[in-house]
Design a protein around this motif. Structure first.
Motif, PDB file in Angstrom:
ATOM      1  N   PHE A  40      29.680  54.835 -21.040  1.00 30.81           N
ATOM      2  CA  PHE A  40      30.987  54.234 -21.266  1.00 30.81           C
ATOM      3  C   PHE A  40      32.017  55.321 -21.546  1.00 30.81           C
ATOM      4  CE2 PHE A  40      27.664  51.376 -22.542  1.00 30.81           C
ATOM      5  CZ  PHE A  40      28.081  50.100 -22.210  1.00 30.81           C
ATOM      6  N   LEU A  42      35.263  55.096 -23.260  1.00 28.17           N
ATOM      7  CA  LEU A  42      35.967  54.094 -24.046  1.00 28.17           C
ATOM      8  C   LEU A  42      37.473  54.323 -24.094  1.00 28.17           C
ATOM      9  CD1 LEU A  42      33.393  53.868 -26.964  1.00 28.17           C
ATOM     10  CD2 LEU A  42      33.607  52.348 -24.980  1.00 28.17           C
ATOM     11  N   GLY A  46      36.023  52.515 -18.991  1.00 25.35           N
ATOM     12  CA  GLY A  46      35.001  51.648 -19.559  1.00 25.35           C
ATOM     13  C   GLY A  46      33.604  52.007 -19.102  1.00 25.35           C
ATOM     14  N   TRP A  62      35.544  46.880 -17.092  1.00 28.50           N
ATOM     15  CA  TRP A  62      36.348  47.049 -18.305  1.00 28.50           C
ATOM     16  C   TRP A  62      37.264  45.862 -18.515  1.00 28.50           C
ATOM     17  CZ3 TRP A  62      34.787  48.982 -22.281  1.00 28.50           C
ATOM     18  CH2 TRP A  62      35.580  49.524 -23.293  1.00 28.50           C
TER      19      TRP A  62
END
Length: 271
Positions: A40, A42, A46, A62
């Protein structure tokens, strides 16, 4: 489903107590379980990798949102205030659970991913996801929440077929694999299957998006899908989305494997 009391605070505490990896400057997280690894970014695109038995099936998954007076949806990381951490919930030495939170003064979005892999050599895997969105304002908030997903099953860009059934089940086949996502609660308000990058372009074009409810089946081609949830949250109220996705060998492939194993067994029994 709307919740006023949440387990997410408990989970966040467990992340700090058991786990190890709490917030760091680089918002990168990796989950591992048996023969599966999910990665991932973040702060970016995503979930951008899902390795199952050495094969990467994921290009991007995402979330975007539009709330209140916002004129267009934006990725959830634009909320800022990020906290994330991973835990080893089954104490096998691998971190298979990710908790991530974003928030500003208006909205809080918390997500938990739990990776379930099979033993090495088994091309099957599962990720359970729980998403909680909380209105932090003193008034009602008009919320539109989106999930975008682009699988590249078997590591191939061109997909065989994708369809969404009833706003609650997405199904995809390609390269001898079958991927599905089931929305456990609540069903999406809108959905869309389309050729890439049409959906993600509409989410990023600076204008409000409503998915067109075209569920396919569509294919072959480079395909993607999305779900959209629309709701109004009162002050302090939360909205919970629960869903599950999996990658397994395509049923026809599984049948062939089973027939092959049966033939070998019969051959051995004749000796």
């Amino acid at each position: 489903m709307r919740l006023h009391i949440s387990t997410f605070g408990i989970i966040a505490g467990l992340v700090l107590a058991l786990g190890v990896s709490a917030v760091c400057a680089a918002p990168i997280a990796t989950l591992t379980d048996e023969g599966s690894v999910a990665s991932f970014d973040l702060g970016g695109d995503g979930m951008n990798s899902w390795l199952v038995n050495g094969v990467d099936h994921m290009f991007s998954q995402w979330f975007w949102y539009r709330a209140g007076s916002m004129e267009a949806e934006v990725p959830i990381q634009t909320l800022g205030g990020m906290f994330h951490g991973t835990t080893d919930g089954n104490f096998d030495g691998d971190h298979e659970t990710l908790f991530v939170r974003y928030e500003d003064g208006q909205l809080r979005v918390q997500i938990m991913f739990v990776l379930n892999g099979a033993e090495a050599g088994n091309p099957s895997s599962d990720i359970a996801e729980s998403i909680q969105i909380t209105n932090l304002t003193a008034g009602a908030l008009d919320l539109h929440f989106f999930q975008y997903c682009d699988f590249d099953l078997g590591g191939t860009v061109q997909d065989e077929s994708v369809q969404i059934i009833g706003g609650g089940s997405a199904q995809q086949t390609d390269a001898g694999y079958y991927a599905s996502e089931t929305v456990l609660t609540p069903s999406a308000s809108h959905w869309q299957v389309d050729f890439a990058p049409n959906i993600i372009n509409s989410l990023n074009d600076g204008t409000p998006t409503t998915l067109n409810d075209v569920g396919g089946p569509l294919g072959p081609g480079d395909l993607a899908w999305a779900f959209q949830w629309d709701t109004t949250l009162s002050a302090g109220e939360s909205f919970l989305i629960s869903k599950d996705k999996q990658v397994v060998p395509e049923p026809a492939t599984m049948s062939l494997l089973g027939l092959g194993a049966l033939a070998v067994l019969r051959k051995r029994n004749r000796k």
